[in-house]
Structure formats: structure tokens, C-alpha cells
Write an enzyme that holds these catalytic residues in place. Structure first.
Site, PDB file in Angstrom:
ATOM      1  N   GLU A  62       1.062  -1.361   0.186  1.00  0.00           N
ATOM      2  CA  GLU A  62       0.448   0.047   0.076  1.00  0.00           C
ATOM      3  C   GLU A  62       1.633   1.644   0.510  1.00  0.00           C
ATOM      4  OE1 GLU A  62      -3.323   0.290   2.047  1.00  0.00           O
ATOM      5  OE2 GLU A  62      -4.030  -0.909   2.175  1.00  0.00           O
ATOM      6  N   GLU A 103      -1.002   1.452  -5.865  1.00  0.00           N
ATOM      7  CA  GLU A 103       0.244   1.301  -5.507  1.00  0.00           C
ATOM      8  C   GLU A 103       1.440   0.574  -6.042  1.00  0.00           C
ATOM      9  OE1 GLU A 103      -1.689  -2.128  -2.697  1.00  0.00           O
ATOM     10  OE2 GLU A 103      -3.236  -0.807  -2.251  1.00  0.00           O
ATOM     11  N   HIS A 158      -0.923  -8.312  -2.509  1.00  0.00           N
ATOM     12  CA  HIS A 158      -1.762  -7.448  -1.737  1.00  0.00           C
ATOM     13  C   HIS A 158      -2.526  -8.082  -2.429  1.00  0.00           C
ATOM     14  CE1 HIS A 158      -3.592  -3.463  -0.541  1.00  0.00           C
ATOM     15  NE2 HIS A 158      -4.566  -4.954   0.170  1.00  0.00           N
ATOM     16  N   ASP A 192      -0.064  -9.075   2.648  1.00  0.00           N
ATOM     17  CA  ASP A 192      -1.477  -9.003   2.508  1.00  0.00           C
ATOM     18  C   ASP A 192      -2.476  -9.665   2.126  1.00  0.00           C
ATOM     19  OD1 ASP A 192      -4.471  -8.361   3.419  1.00  0.00           O
ATOM     20  OD2 ASP A 192      -3.946  -6.426   3.626  1.00  0.00           O
ATOM     21  N   HIS A 277      -2.661  -2.820  10.502  1.00  0.00           N
ATOM     22  CA  HIS A 277      -1.667  -4.058   9.970  1.00  0.00           C
ATOM     23  C   HIS A 277      -0.952  -4.017  11.298  1.00  0.00           C
ATOM     24  CE1 HIS A 277      -4.082  -5.553   6.721  1.00  0.00           C
ATOM     25  NE2 HIS A 277      -4.167  -4.329   6.690  1.00  0.00           N
TER      26      HIS A 277
END
Length: 328
Positions: A62, A103, A158, A192, A277
Site C-alpha cells: 500500500e 499501489e 496484496h 496482505d 495492520h
């Protein structure tokens, strides 16, 4: 007396390994919209620096650094705050199906323990499954001479929450592509994954090859909470290791989230300023002979060099005393 002395000597050898700097840490951290705005918050950047400098390699997700200023600022701060190691980074292009939301995957690494030996932006044009990913994996191969594995590949992902099952399954195709291209079995998939709670239904897990394939080991368990909010408990962030050889190169039970809120005594609101997170991490085993040799090297400077020398001297004296006892 002799048996107890042998036990003490064994203990001292273990202490030597720990004090010699035996940890090699691989991390993955979703920074939650890291860009120009977050990089201007000094307290947030200080916490990020403390977290990332714990790692030899750290995958950042991110990263939304559209102005191209936040990442260089982070690297400058990392190098200013760690007098022992130097840091560099390798980053993907900006990824995403929407021009308004993109991202980057970024790997930050210590240049004295790791070198980049290859990088590969997965093209996501597999016949029959074109554009499987919203953010295609940016695969990087690292050489790490201190580790027993010596060289390994990291595949980051991600996932998009609404497409988690498909993207996790498609990661298996990326793995096969990388194995064939680089002729390697030493691969970790990490990031993630959104692999829990409402994003990955239990009934769908049988359709995910990344889960069903027996050559893959999921190191972060389903019951683990990788989220900061006290109102959630989900194992979104994962580390998956491929192959028996690499699995043996992992320090047992070392894979876990790093609870920086507790570690740095932050309130939940302060922690959420950093990210929603926790980073996840795992330790790789190191070559003990290199650790021992490193303890006497002059690679460290200033206070850190003196500390290393003092630890080595202490170990030497204690082990010498034990050997004298054994000789009686």
C-alpha cells in the site's frame, strides 16, 4: 561436575550465536496508504523506522507515493537512524486497474546482508486467466550469504478483498512461473493476503491451490490476529514457504506478527496512525561459521563495534574457564 560443565559450555555456545547477531529477519508490512501525507507525520515516520530497521528484508505494501517523495524520505530516515546497517529499496511500477488508485510493492533491504540478484514484474497474461490480479506480484530474488539458504525469492501479494479467493489461487501459477524461469525451489510468498474473516470463506479454501498444495507451508496460523484494531481479529497477513529445503532453513516457531503497539507502548489510536495492520515476520537460519567470524570482524564502528568486541571477549573468557574445569 563434568556433565554440568559440558551443559554450561553448550549454553555459552548458544549465547555466542545469539550475541553474534544470528537473526536474519524477513518481514511484510501493509503500511495503509503510505504516501506524502503520512510521510509528513514525524511520530509516524519514527515508528515506521523502528519497525523496518528490525528487518534484513521488509516488503512494504500500500505504498501510494504518487509524488515520489515519501519513499526517498523513508530511506533517508532509515539510514540516518541506524548506524550499523545501510538500506536501499527496489520498487515495482505503480499497479492497479484504476488510475485513481494505484499501489507499489517496495522491498527495503540492508545492503550489508542482502543483495538483489533479480527482479521480475509478473505480466498477468496467462491464457484463460488474463488480468487475474489487481496488483500483479513484483518478484525479487535475493542473495543472503549469512543464511543457510544463501539465496531465495520473495513473491509479494496484496489481494483485492473482493477477489481474494481467485488471486490467492492464481499465486500458485506465479510460483510455477518463477520456479521455471529462475530454476529455484527456495520461494516465500508473503503479504496482505486478506486470507481470513469475510474475505476468504472456509468453503472456498478447497479451491485455492496455494492452500491445498502440500509443498507449501503456511507459517502464520489462521487463529493469529494481524490487525491493530481491538474490534477485529483476522489473519489477513501471511507468510507461505515453498519446498522442504527452504522449510528447514526457517527458524522454528519464529513466524509471527510484530505487535508494535504493545512493544512501543502506543495507544490504539497512535498505532492506527501508523497502520491498521501489524507486520508479519519470520527468521531464517544463519550460517554459524559466518556468525562466529563476524563477531571478530571490524565491520562495525563506534559504540556498536565496542559492544560486539566486548560480547566476544566475554564469551571467550567464560568458555576458557569452562575448558579449564573440563581439563581437571
Amino acid at each position: 561436575m563434568r556433565s554440568s560443565s559440558l551443559l554450561l559450555l553448550s549454553f555459552l555456545m548458544g549465547v555466542r550465536d545469539v550475541q553474534g547477531g544470528s537473526d536474519f529477519r524477513v518481514c511484510a508490512f501493509n503500511l495503509q496508504h503510505f504516501g506524502d501525507s503520512k510521510s509528513k507525520k514525524s511520530d509516524v515516520m519514527e515508528t515506521l523506522t523502528r519497525i523496518i530497521t528490525r528487518c534484513d528484508v521488509c516488503l512494504l505494501q500500500e505504498v501510494r507515493d504518487s509524488k515520489g517523495k515519501a519513499l526517498p524520505q523513508l530511506l533517508t530516515q532509515l539510514n540516518s537512524n541506524d548506524s550499523v546497517h545501510k538500506y536501499d529499496a527496489v520498487a515495482s511500477e505503480r499497479l492497479g486497474r484504476s488510475e485513481s488508485y494505484q499501489e507499489q510493492y517496495v522491498f527495503v533491504y540492508r545492503t550489508d546482508t542482502v543483495t538483489v540478484s533479480g527482479q521480475y514484474q509478473y505480466p498477468d497474461i496467462r491464457p484463460g486467466d488474463v488480468d487475474a490480479f489487481s496488483r500483479e506480484p513484483f518478484v525479487v530474488r535475493f542473495k543472503a550469504p549469512r543464511t543457510t539458504i544463501k539465496e531465495f525469492v520473495l513473491i509479494p501479494q496484496h489481494t483485492t478483498p473482493t477477489n481474494t479467493t481467485k488471486e490467492l489461487d492464481a499465486l500458485y501459477d506465479v510460483l510455477q512461473d518463477v520456479r521455471k524461469m529462475w530454476k529455484t525451489e527456495n520461494v516465500i510468498l508473503l503479504g496482505d493476503f486478506n486470507a481470513d474473516c469475510g474475505y476468504l470463506a472456509k468453503k472456498n479454501r478447497k479451491n485455492v491451490r496455494l492452500i491445498t498444495e502440500k509443498s507449501l507451508v503456511w507459517l502464520i496460523e489462521d487463529k493469529t490476529d494481524t490487525t491493530v484494531r481491538s474490534s477485529t481479529s483476522c489473519a489477513y497477513d501471511r507468510i507461505v514457504v515453498h519446498g522442504e529445503t527452504f522449510a528447514r532453513a526457517i527458524v522454528p516457531l519464529s513466524a509471527k506478527p510484530f505487535n508494535f503497539q504493545s512493544e512501543y507502548e502506543l495507544t490504539e489510536d497512535q498505532a492506527l496512525e501508523v497502520s491498521d495492520h501489524y507486520p508479519v515476520e519470520v527468521l531464517l537460519k544463519v550460517d554459524k561459521s559466518r556468525v562466529f567470524n563476524g563477531a571478530t570482524s571490524l565491520a562495525l564502528t563506534g559504540t556498536n563495534q565496542k559492544t560486539s568486541q566486548l560480547k566476544f571477549f566475554s564469551w571467550f573468557v567464560l568458555s576458557h574457564l569452562v575448558l579449564q574445569v573440563l581439563a581437571r
